[in-house]
Scaffold this motif. Sequence first.
Motif, PDB file in Angstrom:
ATOM      1  N   MET A 234     -62.275 -21.146 -10.987  1.00 55.88           N
ATOM      2  CA  MET A 234     -62.349 -21.750 -12.311  1.00 55.88           C
ATOM      3  C   MET A 234     -62.886 -23.178 -12.239  1.00 55.88           C
ATOM      4  O   MET A 234     -62.555 -23.926 -11.316  1.00 55.88           O
ATOM      5  CB  MET A 234     -60.953 -21.785 -12.951  1.00 55.88           C
ATOM      6  CG  MET A 234     -60.394 -20.433 -13.319  1.00 55.88           C
ATOM      7  SD  MET A 234     -58.686 -20.562 -13.906  1.00 55.88           S
ATOM      8  CE  MET A 234     -58.900 -21.701 -15.283  1.00 55.88           C
ATOM      9  N   PRO A 235     -63.739 -23.565 -13.208  1.00 55.11           N
ATOM     10  CA  PRO A 235     -64.181 -24.965 -13.252  1.00 55.11           C
ATOM     11  C   PRO A 235     -63.001 -25.882 -13.558  1.00 55.11           C
ATOM     12  O   PRO A 235     -62.225 -25.623 -14.475  1.00 55.11           O
ATOM     13  CB  PRO A 235     -65.214 -24.965 -14.383  1.00 55.11           C
ATOM     14  CG  PRO A 235     -64.851 -23.788 -15.239  1.00 55.11           C
ATOM     15  CD  PRO A 235     -64.294 -22.760 -14.301  1.00 55.11           C
ATOM     16  N   GLN A 236     -62.864 -26.929 -12.765  1.00 50.67           N
ATOM     17  CA  GLN A 236     -61.745 -27.855 -12.932  1.00 50.67           C
ATOM     18  C   GLN A 236     -62.247 -29.206 -13.446  1.00 50.67           C
ATOM     19  O   GLN A 236     -63.410 -29.554 -13.308  1.00 50.67           O
ATOM     20  CB  GLN A 236     -61.009 -28.036 -11.601  1.00 50.67           C
ATOM     21  CG  GLN A 236     -60.494 -26.732 -10.992  1.00 50.67           C
ATOM     22  CD  GLN A 236     -59.410 -26.083 -11.824  1.00 50.67           C
ATOM     23  OE1 GLN A 236     -58.614 -26.756 -12.466  1.00 50.67           O
ATOM     24  NE2 GLN A 236     -59.385 -24.757 -11.828  1.00 50.67           N
ATOM     25  N   ARG A 237     -61.319 -29.954 -14.006  1.00 51.08           N
ATOM     26  CA  ARG A 237     -61.693 -31.207 -14.656  1.00 51.08           C
ATOM     27  C   ARG A 237     -61.988 -32.313 -13.659  1.00 51.08           C
ATOM     28  O   ARG A 237     -62.872 -33.137 -13.872  1.00 51.08           O
ATOM     29  CB  ARG A 237     -60.541 -31.628 -15.575  1.00 51.08           C
ATOM     30  CG  ARG A 237     -60.837 -32.846 -16.418  1.00 51.08           C
ATOM     31  CD  ARG A 237     -59.669 -33.114 -17.350  1.00 51.08           C
ATOM     32  NE  ARG A 237     -59.885 -34.319 -18.145  1.00 51.08           N
ATOM     33  CZ  ARG A 237     -58.981 -34.822 -18.978  1.00 51.08           C
ATOM     34  NH1 ARG A 237     -57.808 -34.200 -19.118  1.00 51.08           N
ATOM     35  NH2 ARG A 237     -59.241 -35.916 -19.670  1.00 51.08           N
ATOM     36  N   TYR A 238     -61.268 -32.339 -12.528  1.00 50.30           N
ATOM     37  CA  TYR A 238     -61.403 -33.438 -11.567  1.00 50.30           C
ATOM     38  C   TYR A 238     -61.741 -32.904 -10.180  1.00 50.30           C
ATOM     39  O   TYR A 238     -61.154 -31.919  -9.725  1.00 50.30           O
ATOM     40  CB  TYR A 238     -60.101 -34.235 -11.476  1.00 50.30           C
ATOM     41  CG  TYR A 238     -59.643 -34.837 -12.785  1.00 50.30           C
ATOM     42  CD1 TYR A 238     -60.285 -35.946 -13.331  1.00 50.30           C
ATOM     43  CD2 TYR A 238     -58.548 -34.286 -13.468  1.00 50.30           C
ATOM     44  CE1 TYR A 238     -59.855 -36.491 -14.528  1.00 50.30           C
ATOM     45  CE2 TYR A 238     -58.115 -34.831 -14.664  1.00 50.30           C
ATOM     46  CZ  TYR A 238     -58.781 -35.934 -15.193  1.00 50.30           C
ATOM     47  OH  TYR A 238     -58.353 -36.466 -16.383  1.00 50.30           O
ATOM     48  N   ALA A 239     -62.675 -33.571  -9.517  1.00 52.66           N
ATOM     49  CA  ALA A 239     -62.982 -33.316  -8.115  1.00 52.66           C
ATOM     50  C   ALA A 239     -62.389 -34.463  -7.304  1.00 52.66           C
ATOM     51  O   ALA A 239     -62.894 -35.592  -7.329  1.00 52.66           O
ATOM     52  CB  ALA A 239     -64.490 -33.228  -7.900  1.00 52.66           C
ATOM     53  N   MET A 272     -59.676 -31.693  -3.426  1.00 51.18           N
ATOM     54  CA  MET A 272     -59.027 -30.765  -4.345  1.00 51.18           C
ATOM     55  C   MET A 272     -59.792 -30.738  -5.659  1.00 51.18           C
ATOM     56  O   MET A 272     -60.325 -31.771  -6.100  1.00 51.18           O
ATOM     57  CB  MET A 272     -57.570 -31.188  -4.629  1.00 51.18           C
ATOM     58  CG  MET A 272     -56.669 -31.268  -3.421  1.00 51.18           C
ATOM     59  SD  MET A 272     -55.004 -31.888  -3.833  1.00 51.18           S
ATOM     60  CE  MET A 272     -54.359 -30.522  -4.794  1.00 51.18           C
ATOM     61  N   ASN A 273     -59.850 -29.580  -6.299  1.00 50.70           N
ATOM     62  CA  ASN A 273     -60.384 -29.444  -7.651  1.00 50.70           C
ATOM     63  C   ASN A 273     -59.227 -29.087  -8.568  1.00 50.70           C
ATOM     64  O   ASN A 273     -58.639 -28.004  -8.438  1.00 50.70           O
ATOM     65  CB  ASN A 273     -61.470 -28.366  -7.705  1.00 50.70           C
ATOM     66  CG  ASN A 273     -62.706 -28.763  -6.926  1.00 50.70           C
ATOM     67  OD1 ASN A 273     -63.209 -29.877  -7.071  1.00 50.70           O
ATOM     68  ND2 ASN A 273     -63.197 -27.866  -6.089  1.00 50.70           N
ATOM     69  N   VAL A 274     -58.901 -30.001  -9.489  1.00 51.23           N
ATOM     70  CA  VAL A 274     -57.686 -29.833 -10.291  1.00 51.23           C
ATOM     71  C   VAL A 274     -57.942 -30.188 -11.747  1.00 51.23           C
ATOM     72  O   VAL A 274     -58.872 -30.925 -12.080  1.00 51.23           O
ATOM     73  CB  VAL A 274     -56.541 -30.719  -9.751  1.00 51.23           C
ATOM     74  CG1 VAL A 274     -56.152 -30.321  -8.340  1.00 51.23           C
ATOM     75  CG2 VAL A 274     -56.915 -32.200  -9.799  1.00 51.23           C
TER      76      VAL A 274
END
Length: 315
Positions: A234-239, A272-274
């Motif tokens: 899933m595309p996350q808001r923060y890298a 992390m991608n969160v």
Amino acid sequence: MTTSARMLRLLSLLQTHRYWPGAELAARLDVSARTLRRDIDRLRELGYVVDAVRGVAGGYQLRAGGRLPPLLLEDEEAVAIAVGLRTAAAGAVAGMEETSVQALTKVIALMPPTLRRRLDALLSQTDNLVWGGGPVVEAGVLTTLAQACRDDEPLRFTYTARDAEPAERWVEPHRLVSLGRRWYLVAYDRDRQDWRSFRVDRVDAPRLGGSRFRPRELPAADAVTFVQAGIRRMPQRYAVRVRVAAPAGVVERAVGSWGSVTPAGEGCWLEMNVDDLQWPVMVLAQVGAEFVVEGPEELRAMVARTAETFRRAAG
């Protein structure tokens, strides 16, 4: 074997919920078919619903009744129930805190001293962290989904996906998965003809289909692996990218499969991608080593606010 001991043994066998041929059940208890029928009648008087099939090939099977009769639990099952109730009492599921405390009190009161000491030892040596700020699941929704998974019964519910309007879903439920602060339902979506994972806090008004389906093979090693793989796609808001002054193995144990760790000299890089920056903050706090945030800027700001909060609390 006394009558009381034989009754407990019979109940233990029936609570596996398999169908028992009468001859096999009588042989297990070393009694006649007539004595077995009398024991079954005694269980029915106590509130257990026992179905019977007559004839030479007849037998017995325990099924759910209209009220909860006394339960017969193995030692490990009793300890597991007490631990689970303690977790629910901490507020992980909405509406379950008070009833979980009441049930936990009853279970502990009925435990023999040896089991109670085992439970006390387990709880005293276990740290439980209930993460704040996460979605809370309605107890009724969770129990309906669990029942559908157990009974292989199709479900209809209204689902609100991220950035989407509510829509009706018609699924074959497979398993409930609890990850961090969230519950997920793994199910086969009949309309989309594919496997999906649904966040339970976005499920509304689940309805049982009243029939049965033949379970399909999940395209993953297990339900947890399936949910984790879906989250990573899933595309996350923060890298997030952080340089941590700790061995890679230490950081890997803290982040698990929710991030990647690359050794770098005496430290490592954590990526992390969160959607929620609280997660990497908690990981970094658990590691307890010095670190430098390369990005994003929002994480630097959250670390600064968190540090100031703890500084004031300490001084």
